[in-house]
Structure formats: C-alpha cells, structure tokens
Motif scaffolding. Structure first.
Motif, PDB file in Angstrom:
ATOM      1  N   PRO A  58      12.932  -3.772 -16.601  1.00 14.41           N
ATOM      2  CA  PRO A  58      11.836  -4.397 -17.351  1.00 14.41           C
ATOM      3  C   PRO A  58      11.698  -5.879 -16.976  1.00 14.41           C
ATOM      4  O   PRO A  58      12.688  -6.583 -16.782  1.00 14.41           O
ATOM      5  N   GLY A  59      10.460  -6.301 -16.880  1.00 18.69           N
ATOM      6  CA  GLY A  59      10.194  -7.689 -16.505  1.00 18.69           C
ATOM      7  C   GLY A  59       9.898  -7.882 -15.032  1.00 18.69           C
ATOM      8  O   GLY A  59       9.427  -8.946 -14.625  1.00 18.69           O
ATOM      9  N   TYR A  60      10.166  -6.856 -14.232  1.00 18.50           N
ATOM     10  CA  TYR A  60       9.882  -6.918 -12.795  1.00 18.50           C
ATOM     11  C   TYR A  60       8.667  -6.043 -12.478  1.00 18.50           C
ATOM     12  O   TYR A  60       8.549  -4.928 -12.991  1.00 18.50           O
ATOM     13  N   PRO A  61       7.757  -6.540 -11.639  1.00 18.64           N
ATOM     14  CA  PRO A  61       6.579  -5.730 -11.291  1.00 18.64           C
ATOM     15  C   PRO A  61       6.977  -4.462 -10.531  1.00 18.64           C
ATOM     16  O   PRO A  61       7.849  -4.505  -9.663  1.00 18.64           O
ATOM     17  N   TYR A  62       6.350  -3.358 -10.868  1.00 18.45           N
ATOM     18  CA  TYR A  62       6.689  -2.089 -10.218  1.00 18.45           C
ATOM     19  C   TYR A  62       5.460  -1.397  -9.623  1.00 18.45           C
ATOM     20  O   TYR A  62       5.587  -0.359  -8.979  1.00 18.45           O
ATOM     21  N   ILE A  63       4.285  -1.939  -9.862  1.00 19.48           N
ATOM     22  CA  ILE A  63       3.074  -1.417  -9.218  1.00 19.48           C
ATOM     23  C   ILE A  63       2.370  -2.572  -8.512  1.00 19.48           C
ATOM     24  O   ILE A  63       2.067  -3.588  -9.135  1.00 19.48           O
ATOM     25  N   SER A  64       2.142  -2.406  -7.218  1.00 20.95           N
ATOM     26  CA  SER A  64       1.461  -3.448  -6.440  1.00 20.95           C
ATOM     27  C   SER A  64       0.292  -2.813  -5.690  1.00 20.95           C
ATOM     28  O   SER A  64       0.431  -1.743  -5.099  1.00 20.95           O
ATOM     29  N   ARG A  65      -0.824  -3.507  -5.720  1.00 22.99           N
ATOM     30  CA  ARG A  65      -2.039  -2.979  -5.094  1.00 22.99           C
ATOM     31  C   ARG A  65      -2.705  -4.048  -4.242  1.00 22.99           C
ATOM     32  O   ARG A  65      -2.700  -5.234  -4.586  1.00 22.99           O
ATOM     33  N   VAL A  66      -3.299  -3.605  -3.138  1.00 22.81           N
ATOM     34  CA  VAL A  66      -4.121  -4.487  -2.305  1.00 22.81           C
ATOM     35  C   VAL A  66      -5.327  -3.687  -1.823  1.00 22.81           C
ATOM     36  O   VAL A  66      -5.197  -2.517  -1.463  1.00 22.81           O
ATOM     37  N   ARG A  67      -6.499  -4.316  -1.859  1.00 23.46           N
ATOM     38  CA  ARG A  67      -7.731  -3.657  -1.422  1.00 23.46           C
ATOM     39  C   ARG A  67      -8.564  -4.628  -0.589  1.00 23.46           C
ATOM     40  O   ARG A  67      -8.385  -5.851  -0.680  1.00 23.46           O
ATOM     41  N   SER A  68      -9.474  -4.068   0.194  1.00 24.59           N
ATOM     42  CA  SER A  68     -10.316  -4.915   1.041  1.00 24.59           C
ATOM     43  C   SER A  68     -11.645  -4.234   1.334  1.00 24.59           C
ATOM     44  O   SER A  68     -11.701  -3.006   1.481  1.00 24.59           O
ATOM     45  N   VAL A  69     -12.692  -5.035   1.416  1.00 30.44           N
ATOM     46  CA  VAL A  69     -13.996  -4.554   1.896  1.00 30.44           C
ATOM     47  C   VAL A  69     -14.451  -5.415   3.072  1.00 30.44           C
ATOM     48  O   VAL A  69     -15.641  -5.541   3.346  1.00 30.44           O
ATOM     49  N   GLU A  70     -13.478  -6.003   3.769  1.00 30.75           N
ATOM     50  CA  GLU A  70     -13.786  -6.789   4.956  1.00 30.75           C
ATOM     51  C   GLU A  70     -14.233  -5.863   6.096  1.00 30.75           C
ATOM     52  O   GLU A  70     -14.135  -4.635   6.004  1.00 30.75           O
ATOM     53  N   GLN A  71     -14.668  -6.448   7.200  1.00 26.67           N
ATOM     54  CA  GLN A  71     -15.201  -5.656   8.306  1.00 26.67           C
ATOM     55  C   GLN A  71     -14.162  -4.704   8.891  1.00 26.67           C
ATOM     56  O   GLN A  71     -14.479  -3.594   9.280  1.00 26.67           O
ATOM     57  N   ASN A  72     -12.907  -5.149   8.949  1.00 24.80           N
ATOM     58  CA  ASN A  72     -11.813  -4.278   9.383  1.00 24.80           C
ATOM     59  C   ASN A  72     -10.824  -4.176   8.231  1.00 24.80           C
ATOM     60  O   ASN A  72      -9.806  -4.877   8.203  1.00 24.80           O
ATOM     61  N   PRO A  73     -11.115  -3.316   7.247  1.00 25.12           N
ATOM     62  CA  PRO A  73     -10.339  -3.332   6.005  1.00 25.12           C
ATOM     63  C   PRO A  73      -8.878  -2.915   6.161  1.00 25.12           C
ATOM     64  O   PRO A  73      -8.015  -3.432   5.450  1.00 25.12           O
ATOM     65  N   ILE A  74      -8.582  -1.975   7.067  1.00 27.65           N
ATOM     66  CA  ILE A  74      -7.181  -1.560   7.239  1.00 27.65           C
ATOM     67  C   ILE A  74      -6.348  -2.733   7.749  1.00 27.65           C
ATOM     68  O   ILE A  74      -5.267  -3.019   7.229  1.00 27.65           O
ATOM     69  N   LYS A  75      -6.850  -3.406   8.758  1.00 26.92           N
ATOM     70  CA  LYS A  75      -6.164  -4.579   9.300  1.00 26.92           C
ATOM     71  C   LYS A  75      -5.980  -5.635   8.211  1.00 26.92           C
ATOM     72  O   LYS A  75      -4.903  -6.231   8.072  1.00 26.92           O
ATOM     73  N   ASP A  76      -7.015  -5.823   7.406  1.00 27.91           N
ATOM     74  CA  ASP A  76      -6.973  -6.858   6.373  1.00 27.91           C
ATOM     75  C   ASP A  76      -5.932  -6.551   5.302  1.00 27.91           C
ATOM     76  O   ASP A  76      -5.165  -7.435   4.899  1.00 27.91           O
ATOM     77  N   ILE A  77      -5.874  -5.287   4.839  1.00 30.24           N
ATOM     78  CA  ILE A  77      -4.930  -4.998   3.760  1.00 30.24           C
ATOM     79  C   ILE A  77      -3.487  -5.087   4.257  1.00 30.24           C
ATOM     80  O   ILE A  77      -2.601  -5.552   3.516  1.00 30.24           O
ATOM     81  N   PHE A  78      -3.227  -4.688   5.495  1.00 23.99           N
ATOM     82  CA  PHE A  78      -1.844  -4.756   5.971  1.00 23.99           C
ATOM     83  C   PHE A  78      -1.433  -6.192   6.328  1.00 23.99           C
ATOM     84  O   PHE A  78      -0.240  -6.518   6.276  1.00 23.99           O
ATOM     85  N   GLU A  79      -2.395  -7.028   6.641  1.00 20.86           N
ATOM     86  CA  GLU A  79      -2.079  -8.449   6.784  1.00 20.86           C
ATOM     87  C   GLU A  79      -1.673  -9.030   5.426  1.00 20.86           C
ATOM     88  O   GLU A  79      -0.735  -9.832   5.335  1.00 20.86           O
ATOM     89  N   LYS A  80      -2.370  -8.607   4.374  1.00 24.04           N
ATOM     90  CA  LYS A  80      -2.026  -9.050   3.025  1.00 24.04           C
ATOM     91  C   LYS A  80      -0.672  -8.490   2.594  1.00 24.04           C
ATOM     92  O   LYS A  80       0.120  -9.169   1.929  1.00 24.04           O
ATOM     93  N   VAL A  81      -0.409  -7.247   2.959  1.00 22.69           N
ATOM     94  CA  VAL A  81       0.867  -6.613   2.620  1.00 22.69           C
ATOM     95  C   VAL A  81       2.034  -7.345   3.289  1.00 22.69           C
ATOM     96  O   VAL A  81       3.103  -7.537   2.695  1.00 22.69           O
ATOM     97  N   ASN A  82       1.841  -7.751   4.531  1.00 16.93           N
ATOM     98  CA  ASN A  82       2.919  -8.399   5.285  1.00 16.93           C
ATOM     99  C   ASN A  82       3.063  -9.890   4.996  1.00 16.93           C
ATOM    100  O   ASN A  82       4.073 -10.498   5.365  1.00 16.93           O
ATOM    101  N   LYS A  83       2.093 -10.472   4.346  1.00 20.38           N
ATOM    102  CA  LYS A  83       2.117 -11.917   4.093  1.00 20.38           C
ATOM    103  C   LYS A  83       3.350 -12.368   3.309  1.00 20.38           C
ATOM    104  O   LYS A  83       3.995 -13.363   3.674  1.00 20.38           O
ATOM    105  N   PRO A  84       3.752 -11.668   2.225  1.00 21.31           N
ATOM    106  CA  PRO A  84       4.966 -12.091   1.497  1.00 21.31           C
ATOM    107  C   PRO A  84       6.229 -12.069   2.359  1.00 21.31           C
ATOM    108  O   PRO A  84       7.123 -12.886   2.170  1.00 21.31           O
ATOM    109  N   LEU A  85       6.303 -11.120   3.320  1.00 20.23           N
ATOM    110  CA  LEU A  85       7.470 -11.058   4.196  1.00 20.23           C
ATOM    111  C   LEU A  85       7.529 -12.268   5.117  1.00 20.23           C
ATOM    112  O   LEU A  85       8.603 -12.850   5.345  1.00 20.23           O
ATOM    113  N   LYS A  86       6.379 -12.655   5.648  1.00 19.50           N
ATOM    114  CA  LYS A  86       6.337 -13.827   6.521  1.00 19.50           C
ATOM    115  C   LYS A  86       6.728 -15.083   5.760  1.00 19.50           C
ATOM    116  O   LYS A  86       7.450 -15.958   6.268  1.00 19.50           O
TER     117      LYS A  86
END
Length: 632
Positions: free
Chosen positions: A63-91
C-alpha cells in the motif's frame, strides 16, 4: 486496397508467469515481457495508427506504492512515442547511478516493470482522435479489485440502449461512446461482485483487511463478463485487467472480431492476429489457439489460465474482410485463401479478355492484392496447360520440334505495372491539394504495353469508394496507352455499411450503391428509392430485433454484371482513352475461398446481429435526407 479505409484496432496482452528475476537470468533482461509487448504492437501497427497505449499492472506492491501505470499517445508515430515515454524513467534513473538492470530495483522503482501488460493500437471509428479516446481506458478505485482497465477491437451498435441502461442504474457516464458504456457496464458488475463477496466474508467474521485478499482470490470474472455482455450487440475482442492482477479477453458470440493466444509455463500472450504471435514467440501455428466465439480467456492472479463460455455461440460469422485485406498475409490460412480468391476469378477474367493471351498483360495494384494476383496467374497457367495439351493432340504427331517448343513455352504476360509511392501518402493532408496529389500516389512501368493493342488486367483486393481508381490509378494506367483496362476485385461488390469496427458507415461512399442509384434513375425506377425510404422510416422506432434490411431492394432490379458495368462507367475518368471494365468476385466464390469465415454483410446485407439492420436502414435514411453523419 487502392481505397484507404480505417478499420479494426489491435490488442496485445502479456502475462508473465514467473518472477522478473527468472527472465533476467534466462534471457538476460527483466524487460522480457515489455520487449515482447513492443514487438506484438509493432507487428500489428497496420491495425491502428490513430493512437496507441499500454498499461502495466503490478500485483505485489505494498500500500502506498503505485501499481497501475498507463501511457497513451495520438502522435504521428504513437507506438514509438509511448515506448519513448515508457523508457524515459529508466534513462533518468541511469543518470542517477541506479542499477536499472537489477530486477528487484526495477520492480520497486520502475512503473513498467510488472507481470501484466495490455497494449492497444487504435483506429478510430467512434469519437474524435484525441487522447481521451485512446485505449486502454481506466476505471479507478482505492480497492485493487475494483480497478478496471479495458482495451479492445470492437464496435457496439446499440450504444444508445446501453447508455440508457447505465443512466437507469443511476450512473452518469462521462461520454456517449461504446468504449465508455462497455467500461462502465463491466465496471458496474465488477463492483457488484466485489460487494457480494464483501458481504459474504463479512458475515463469516473476517476483518476488512482480511477480506480484500479473499475477494481478489475468488473474484468470478466469468460471472462478471456474462452479466456485463448480456445486451451487447456488435463485434468485439475486448481485453481487460483488474487492479489486483486478474486478466481476461472476451470475444463476441459470432466471432466477428479476431483474437488468438499462446500459453506455456513462462508466459501467456494474446494478440489480434495469429502470425504476430508466431513471429514474436517463435512458435508453430498449431501452438497458437483461437479464442472461440462467445468465449473468454481468463488469467487469474495466481497464474491459472481458463477458457470460460460467456455467451452462447451463434453461427460463426467471422469477418471475411479480415481474410481479404486487413489481416497480415503471412498467416498460412489467410495467404492460401487470398490466393484462392484470385484463382477462382480466372474463368471470368479469361472470358473478359476473350482468351487473347498474346495481347493481354496481367498485373496487380500493390501491395495487398499481390497474393490474389499469384492465384489468378496460377489459374491462367492451369488453363494454358490444358490448351497446350489440346494444341499438341490436335496436330496428331505432325508438329516439328520448333512448333512443340513454341507451344510449351507459351506463358501469360505477367508484369509489375503499378508501383506505389508509399512516402508520398504521408504528405496528403489538406483537402484542397489532395486530388492533385492522389494522382501521383502510384507510378507505372513504361514500355511494356503495346499501344492501343494490349489489354491490361490489373487486380485489386477490393473496391470500396473507387476514388483512388478514378483520380489516380486509371489515369496513370491510361498513360501506357492500352486498348482496354480491366480492373479485377478479389472481393465482391461492397454494398452495405459495416457497424462492427470498420470505418464504412455511409452508403453514399460506396461506388456499388451509387451505381445502383444511378441505374434506378436510368431505368425510370426512382420511385423505389422513396419506397425503401418509407419502409425504413416506418420501422425507425421498432426494437432492433424486429427490423428488416430493406436497402437490399435497391439492388434487386439489377444483376451484379449490370452494376459492375455502371461502376466502370462512373469510375472512368473523362480523359481516359482506354475502354474500362470492372470485374468483381462472386459471393459464392468468396465462401468457397473462405469457408470458415462467413461474415459477408458488406456484400450480402446479411448482418449477424439485429443492430446491423438498424444501422443499414439508418444509413439509407441519412442518404435520402442528405445528412452527413454516421448511422450509429
């Protein structure tokens, strides 16, 4: 397909059955599941380019820790955009010297290090192309087992009825879309199931903190889906995650929309298309199973995988357009069916060219008609084998070696004529310049056609609106100076709107419908239009189950050949010198080629659900009344 139409969405679900450390040790990375999800989505990018999204659910967070995370995109290349967002915290973590390769660190600190993923690719047929309409959609709550995530490839025809049901339940839905109504309908029965179990365990003397894990363990997903989907009219392959870690994928009882899965002791994978799973998981076709019509694949938080019947299955009406065009042609069955579609057209095509092989060139409109083209050419070659035997037998041994060689070497003239300029399509945006630009979407191969002598046979997988044919393809083919151009469609005439997930809702967009209307005018039968309109209006307020598809009467006075001839007349550009003929597949041959996928409502008007008849009648009413709007 020369006409670009929007169509079904794509789903991808991953459930890891081992701890992240297992995958790190065996495959060298704890990102195994995330990487597989990326591949599943990328391999299905053809199914949706309006948007993309993914959700990760962690089932073991305190309890107190996030357990559901979501990312969405309607950019021109949405798959590329969402995985860039997904990888951003790791970088970012790497810059702070975190050990991002450590699965234990990732599980605690990285939002997308989990065991359960749901990805989605969107082609919008309902709602605007904005982030709020992108999937997955969420229904949030402080109790894990009441959180719901939903994504799907679906279209419900009775959104108005479902919306009113929610209002009658006391809800206040935030939008009038089938996505919201489906989410809230499932969410309502998820809440009821939670409440039922809560009262049960409370009566048995358990404390509130003890009850939550008991609910999570014993939540009856089958019962929730049975109750939620009871009134759904439409085609759907719908995937959902519950906050504590349960997951499901449910398919409509007619099997209209596709869904497949693979399961072993390490992973459960679900995707819209079978060859995608084969490629990503490197498994044989017989290891990938179809989720049956009316069935739900349920994956419990403990890793148990079940197949539960949710709705009584009806006569299978899986979408034949999936086979003709939308699905990946790398699927063994789909490849063979598309080839057979071309093969079955051979007798009609040979008759159209008057069996003149010397002055006929066979080709195709890239890229999806290529497989049907192979089948058509094989049919031509099969005919020529019989012709060669006949030629040799007729001479009864009097042929010279030279004559025999000439006969045996005779082959159909097969050439690549049309070349699609894929890059150009991305620049076609504003309406003012579209017509000029669309004329250059295809290039042609010059110097192959004998001027004013050759007939050019060119196969397309389907002809919907015919816009690109008229504004581009026929014009550029005419530059080659053929005597005649025969455009062959491996699909039958598209006469009726779709309402199950493909963006074909308006009758006046179909060239076959427009041809039938023009024929009625030509033959002085315009009164039939008003007669059909009156019949449609008279049943506007009837329950959908009592409605009849009266639009079929528009086509009854004419043979398919008469409609095809009118289509050719309508599509021939004014400055086109060549004669133009359109040849369509027959409905009978479609069923021969695709015997297991009998959903043919676009061609026949035989809708598998009552909502289909309501949609086609509404679409006709809109046409007559001049309303520029969807019929559902």
């Amino acid at each position: 397909m020369s006409d670009q139409i929007k169509h079904e969405c794509g789903i991808a679900l991953i459930r890891l059955l081992k701890p992240l450390s297992y995958y790190h040790k065996k495959y060298g990375t704890w990102k195994y599941g995330l990487n597989k999800l990326y591949l599943l989505m990328e391999k299905q990018h053809n199914r949706g380019q309006d948007g993309a999204g993914l959700v990760c659910v962690k089932s073991e967070m305190a309890p107190g820790y996030p357990y559901i995370s979501r990312v969405r995109s309607v950019e021109q290349n949405p798959i590329k955009d969402i995985f860039e967002k997904v990888n951003k915290p790791l970088k970012k973590a790497k810059r702070h010297d975190a050990d991002i390769n450590d699965p234990e660190w990732a599980a605690l600190n990285y939002p997308f290090a989990g065991s359960l993923y749901l990805g989605h690719l969107r082609y919008g047929t309902f709602g605007r192309n904005s982030i709020e309409f992108a999937h997955p959609v969420m229904r949030q709550n402080n109790w894990k087992s009441r959180n719901l995530v939903l994504a799907g490839n679906f279209n419900l025809t009775n959104t108005d009825e479902l919306f009113n049901v929610l209002v009658d339940l006391g809800q206040h839905p935030k939008a009038y879309t089938d996505t919201v109504t489906a989410l809230e309908k499932v969410g309502h029965f998820l809440d009821e199931e939670n409440q039922l179990l809560f009262r049960k365990y409370k009566n048995e003397g358990y404390s509130n903190s003890e009850i939550s894990p008991l609910i999570e363990k014993n939540l009856d997903i089958q019962n929730i889906l049975e109750r939620a989907s009871k009134d759904w009219d439409g085609g759907y392959a719908m995937a959902g995650l519950v906050g504590h870690g349960d997951a499901f994928v449910v398919r409509d009882p007619w099997g209209i929309r596709p869904a497949h899965y693979y399961c072993d002791d390490e992973i459960v994978v679900v995707a819209s298309e079978r060859p995608v799973i084969q490629t990503v998981m490197n498994v044989h076709a017989n290891e990938v199973n179809e989720i049956a019509p009316g069935e739900a694949l349920v994956i419990k938080n403990n890793g148990e995988v079940r197949r539960d019947m949710i709705r009584v299955p009806h006569k299978r009406k899986s979408c034949s357009f999936e086979r003709i065009y939308f699905s990946r042609g790398s699927d063994k069955s789909i490849y063979q069916e598309r080839k057979e579609l071309g093969h079955l057209l051979t007798p009609t095509v040979l008759k159209a060219v008057n069996y003149d092989f010397e002055n006929t060139v066979f080709s195709y409109i890239p890229n999806t008609a290529e497989t049907a083209f192979y089948g058509m050419v094989q049919g031509v070659r099969d005919y020529l084998v019989d012709w060669k035997i006949d030629q040799i037998q007729k001479k009864n041994g009097s042929l010279s070696d030279k004559d025999i060689k000439r006969i045996l070497s005779f082959e159909p003239r097969v050439e690549k004529i049309a070349i699609k300029d894929v890059k150009l399509r991305t620049f076609i945006a504003d309406d003012a310049s579209r017509d000029d630009l669309v004329a250059h979407v295809y290039d042609v191969t010059y110097g192959i056609i004998k001027n004013d002598v050759d007939t050019l046979v060119i196969i397309d997988d389907s002809i919907v609106r015919g816009t690109t044919l008229k504004n581009s393809i026929l014009k550029i083919l005419d530059r080659l100076h053929p005597k005649k151009i025969i455009v062959v469609s491996s699909a039958p005439q598209i006469r009726y709107p779709d309402c199950y997930g493909i963006d074909m809702a308006r009758l006046d967009k179909f060239i076959a419908f427009n041809a039938a209307i023009e024929l009625l005018k030509d033959h002085g039968k315009e009164g039939l239009i008003q007669d059909v309109y009156k019949k449609c209006k008279e049943q506007e307020n009837l329950p959908k189950e009592e409605m009849v598809n009266y639009v079929r009467e528009i086509y009854k006075p004419f043979t398919p050949e008469e409609i095809s001839a009118k289509i050719a007349e309508l599509l021939k550009p004014e400055d086109c010198k060549a004669e133009v003929e359109i040849v369509y597949q027959s409905l009978e041959n479609l069923h021969k080629a695709c015997p297991n996928d009998l959903g043919d409502w676009y061609f026949s008007g035989n809708y598998p659900t009552p909502g289909g008849n309501r949609v086609v009648n509404s679409s006709f009413i809109n046409f007559v009344e001049g309303k520029d709007e969807r019929a559902y």
